[in-house]
Design a protein around this motif. Structure first.
Motif, PDB file in Angstrom:
ATOM      1  N   LEU A 205       0.870  -1.062   0.004  1.00 41.85           N
ATOM      2  CA  LEU A 205       0.001   0.002   0.014  1.00 41.85           C
ATOM      3  C   LEU A 205       0.856   1.199  -0.182  1.00 41.85           C
ATOM      4  CD1 LEU A 205      -2.938  -0.647   2.288  1.00 41.85           C
ATOM      5  CD2 LEU A 205      -2.387  -1.233  -0.140  1.00 41.85           C
ATOM      6  N   ASP A 206       2.326   0.892   0.275  1.00 41.69           N
ATOM      7  CA  ASP A 206       3.149   2.315   0.182  1.00 41.69           C
ATOM      8  C   ASP A 206       3.058   2.506  -1.386  1.00 41.69           C
ATOM      9  OD1 ASP A 206       4.412  -0.484   0.042  1.00 41.69           O
ATOM     10  OD2 ASP A 206       6.104   0.733  -0.385  1.00 41.69           O
ATOM     11  N   PHE A 207       2.921   1.577  -2.171  1.00 42.74           N
ATOM     12  CA  PHE A 207       2.955   2.226  -3.608  1.00 42.74           C
ATOM     13  C   PHE A 207       1.410   2.211  -4.122  1.00 42.74           C
ATOM     14  CE2 PHE A 207       2.640   0.732  -8.261  1.00 42.74           C
ATOM     15  CZ  PHE A 207       3.863   1.232  -8.791  1.00 42.74           C
ATOM     16  N   HIS A 208       0.808   1.463  -3.709  1.00 36.40           N
ATOM     17  CA  HIS A 208      -0.677   1.349  -4.401  1.00 36.40           C
ATOM     18  C   HIS A 208      -1.769   2.216  -3.546  1.00 36.40           C
ATOM     19  CE1 HIS A 208      -0.114  -1.656  -7.342  1.00 36.40           C
ATOM     20  NE2 HIS A 208       0.544  -2.326  -6.461  1.00 36.40           N
ATOM     21  N   LYS A 209      -1.556   2.927  -2.573  1.00 36.17           N
ATOM     22  CA  LYS A 209      -2.139   3.771  -1.613  1.00 36.17           C
ATOM     23  C   LYS A 209      -3.399   3.292  -1.174  1.00 36.17           C
ATOM     24  CE  LYS A 209       1.037   6.516  -2.447  1.00 36.17           C
ATOM     25  NZ  LYS A 209       2.296   6.631  -1.426  1.00 36.17           N
ATOM     26  N   SER A 210      -4.265   2.305  -1.899  1.00 34.67           N
ATOM     27  CA  SER A 210      -5.572   1.869  -1.345  1.00 34.67           C
ATOM     28  C   SER A 210      -5.728   0.305  -1.971  1.00 34.67           C
ATOM     29  CB  SER A 210      -6.434   2.514  -1.860  1.00 34.67           C
ATOM     30  OG  SER A 210      -6.905   2.296  -3.528  1.00 34.67           O
ATOM     31  N   MET A 211      -6.388  -0.298  -1.320  1.00 31.40           N
ATOM     32  CA  MET A 211      -6.726  -1.754  -1.585  1.00 31.40           C
ATOM     33  C   MET A 211      -7.527  -1.773  -3.157  1.00 31.40           C
ATOM     34  SD  MET A 211      -5.497  -4.095   0.383  1.00 31.40           S
ATOM     35  CE  MET A 211      -6.518  -5.435  -0.177  1.00 31.40           C
ATOM     36  N   GLU A 212      -8.134  -0.903  -3.087  1.00 27.61           N
ATOM     37  CA  GLU A 212      -9.027  -0.792  -4.400  1.00 27.61           C
ATOM     38  C   GLU A 212      -7.991  -0.524  -5.643  1.00 27.61           C
ATOM     39  OE1 GLU A 212      -9.804   1.009  -1.866  1.00 27.61           O
ATOM     40  OE2 GLU A 212     -11.610  -0.291  -1.499  1.00 27.61           O
ATOM     41  N   ASN A 213      -6.944   0.276  -5.532  1.00 27.27           N
ATOM     42  CA  ASN A 213      -5.919   0.527  -6.546  1.00 27.27           C
ATOM     43  C   ASN A 213      -5.137  -0.843  -6.804  1.00 27.27           C
ATOM     44  OD1 ASN A 213      -6.668   3.209  -6.952  1.00 27.27           O
ATOM     45  ND2 ASN A 213      -4.754   3.872  -5.617  1.00 27.27           N
ATOM     46  N   TYR A 214      -4.540  -1.307  -5.508  1.00 26.42           N
ATOM     47  CA  TYR A 214      -4.109  -2.807  -5.506  1.00 26.42           C
ATOM     48  C   TYR A 214      -4.802  -3.871  -6.291  1.00 26.42           C
ATOM     49  CZ  TYR A 214      -1.465  -6.762  -3.587  1.00 26.42           C
ATOM     50  OH  TYR A 214      -0.625  -7.645  -3.224  1.00 26.42           O
ATOM     51  N   ALA A 215      -6.124  -3.724  -6.284  1.00 26.82           N
ATOM     52  CA  ALA A 215      -7.040  -4.879  -6.834  1.00 26.82           C
ATOM     53  C   ALA A 215      -7.036  -4.533  -8.305  1.00 26.82           C
ATOM     54  CB  ALA A 215      -8.248  -4.860  -6.049  1.00 26.82           C
ATOM     55  N   GLU A 216      -7.119  -3.237  -8.621  1.00 26.50           N
ATOM     56  CA  GLU A 216      -7.321  -2.950 -10.096  1.00 26.50           C
ATOM     57  C   GLU A 216      -5.907  -3.227 -10.593  1.00 26.50           C
ATOM     58  OE1 GLU A 216      -9.578  -2.302 -12.518  1.00 26.50           O
ATOM     59  OE2 GLU A 216     -10.350  -0.975 -11.096  1.00 26.50           O
ATOM     60  N   ALA A 217      -4.875  -3.236 -10.056  1.00 24.43           N
ATOM     61  CA  ALA A 217      -3.490  -3.386 -10.501  1.00 24.43           C
ATOM     62  C   ALA A 217      -3.481  -5.007 -11.017  1.00 24.43           C
ATOM     63  CB  ALA A 217      -2.297  -3.091  -9.846  1.00 24.43           C
ATOM     64  N   LYS A 218      -3.775  -5.811 -10.063  1.00 22.45           N
ATOM     65  CA  LYS A 218      -3.809  -7.414 -10.342  1.00 22.45           C
ATOM     66  C   LYS A 218      -4.781  -7.730 -11.325  1.00 22.45           C
ATOM     67  CE  LYS A 218      -1.235  -8.813  -6.829  1.00 22.45           C
ATOM     68  NZ  LYS A 218       0.083  -9.460  -7.000  1.00 22.45           N
TER      69      LYS A 218
END
Length: 484
Positions: A205-218
């Motif tokens: 989350l240091d990179f993606h900032k939010s779980m939603e952004n992290y999920a969107e990346a995956k």
């Protein structure tokens, strides 16, 4: 290669170079530029490649690929996204090697490495294939092992590696696909025959900032594949499913899925369960302990099914599948206690390994862990709470502190343990923490060294120092033997 061929599929804004220009190489690091190369100016997080255009020109770059007009008179091509351009140019330069390979991608927070190794074993055993592997523990071309620094290499290195794999006779490649690589276009231009989603829990989350952004990346991976294999028991499964533009094979224990599991039996030596798909069922055995191993095995079976391998052959292959270095790895001891090394460095992974070991622990369950510096701080107290709630004793120590003070990281972890009565010890030096745990063990204890896994180093400041927990344990045991 002509510049026009190199730039195939790249979105060009302005062309200030001859399409007939001969290009000898592709580079994004000015220090690696060779005469005749196309230098791509990539905007990084610590530096901007546009600043190094003069050095690239001085070293003989034939053309500059960039997002802003460079000074000087060197030929250049203005593109919308130089990072994406680098990936497509690298693919073109190395002759699109992936087009002749069956590509399998695995993404998710936990379980990627084990899944890729087991898929590799399946393809080799049941298809007789020569398989390339790309991932956290290293890269492999068949049985040849290559060290790596990243889970997914930068696009130029990735395409060069795929070229080498193809030239050496690989027919299949199975690779971990990190969220960073998807956001940063390292895998742009690739097409996967099958893509696997293991799970999604807090990390990066240091990179993606939010779980939603992290999920969107995956989720980007599932727009790049011919068939998806998804874990429906994960809370983000619906999100991934909504992003799939292809047929899906789903797997689950609890949810209604294509591939289901029943009659699970867990032991200290592995897992056993019945897998059912399309009216058929097979008893599956895998010699890697923990409930998470059931999900990893299902992901492997789902991948095999997606590639046309029978349920029977998938089950047969898993029976001879081996564990992966640093994933619930048993280390020899000098007594009636067990030491496990596991890469668990996220809240979910730590909880998984501790809960799995709880079921097979006769004595105390002892957790030794820390959290990485210069990374997501919010997970530190969460992991502290998880350790306190799932272990009988906790030793808090260091794990790649990088440029942060180890004591500050430990304080963040301890904040999550407030209000719990789980006994704990704070020992900043990791080797000393391991020695303390061994010296104070009791019969039947299971000591889990969490966080380092396959890593054989500790990063302090910006320096990487050799530190292999297997060697540390062996040295401590030898010392105990000498001391009597």
């Amino acid at each position: 290669m002509k510049l026009s061929d190199l730039l195939r599929d790249v979105e060009i804004l302005e062309m200030h170079a001859s399409p007939e220009l001969e290009i000898s190489d592709v580079a994004y690091d000015s220090r690696a530029v060779k005469p005749g190369a196309a230098f791509t100016a990539v905007r990084g997080f610590e530096s901007d490649g546009h600043r190094y255009i003069p050095q690239a020109v001085e070293k003989g770059a034939a053309c500059i690929i960039c997002e802003e007009r460079p000074e000087g008179g060197a030929p250049f091509v203005l593109v919308r996204d130089s990072r994406l351009a680098l990936a497509l140019m690298s693919r073109n330069f190395f002759g699109d090697p992936a087009s002749g390979l069956v590509m399998i991608g695995v993404t998710g927070t936990n379980g990627k490495t084990t899944t890729t190794y087991l898929v590799k074993h399946l393809l080799e055993e049941k298809l007789g294939a020569k398989v390339g592997l790309i991932g956290t523990n290293g890269n492999m071309i068949g049985s040849e092992f290559l060290h790596t620094e990243r889970t997914t290499p930068e696009s130029r290195e990735l395409q060069e590696l795929l070229r080498e794999m193809a030239d050496k006779g690989c027919t299949h490649v199975v690779m971990e696909v990190s969220s960073h690589s998807l956001v940063l276009h390292r895998v742009a231009g690739l097409r996967f025959a099958a893509a696997v989603f293991t799970n999604l829990t807090q990390d990066h989350l240091d990179f993606h900032k939010s779980m939603e952004n992290y999920a969107e990346a995956k989720a980007k991976l599932f727009s790049m594949c011919d068939r998806a294999v998804l874990n429906l028991d994960d809370e983000w499964a619906g999100f991934m499913l909504s992003r799939c533009a292809c047929p899906v094979i789903s797997f689950a224990e609890r949810a209604d899925a294509d591939l289901t599991v029943s009659d699970i039996a867990l032991s200290s030596s592995g897992v056993e369960f019945t897998a059912a798909f399309g009216g058929e069922s097979e008893r599956v055995k895998l010699g890697i302990p923990g409930l998470f191993s059931v999900y990893n095995a299902l992901g492997v079976v789902g991948t095999g099914l997606a590639l046309g391998i029978s349920l029977h052959d998938c089950a047969d292959s898993l029976a001879s599948g081996k564990g992966v270095k640093g994933r619930v790895e048993v280390v020899p001891t000098d007594g009636d206690y067990t030491i496990l090394i596991d890469y668990a460095h996220t809240p979910d992974a730590l909880e998984n390994v501790l809960k799995s070991m709880r079921a097979v622990t006769r004595g105390r369950l002892v957790a030794i862990f820390g959290c990485g510096g210069d990374r997501d701080r919010t997970k530190r107290p969460i992991m502290g709470r998880i350790a306190a709630e799932n272990a009988d004793f906790v030793v808090v120590t260091s794990d790649n502190p990088r440029t942060e003070e180890p004591e500050a990281i430990i304080a963040d972890i301890l904040a999550g343990m407030e209000g719990t009565d789980t006994p704990r010890e704070v020992i900043t030096g990791r080797p000393e923490a391991i020695e303390w745990a061994i010296e104070h063990h009791r019969p039947g204890d299971v000591i889990v060294l969490a966080g380092k896994g396959h890593e054989d180093y500790q990063i302090v400041g910006r320096e990487k120092h050799h530190m292999d927990e297997r060697e540390i344990v062996a040295e401590i045991l030898e010392k105990r033997k000498i001391d009597g």
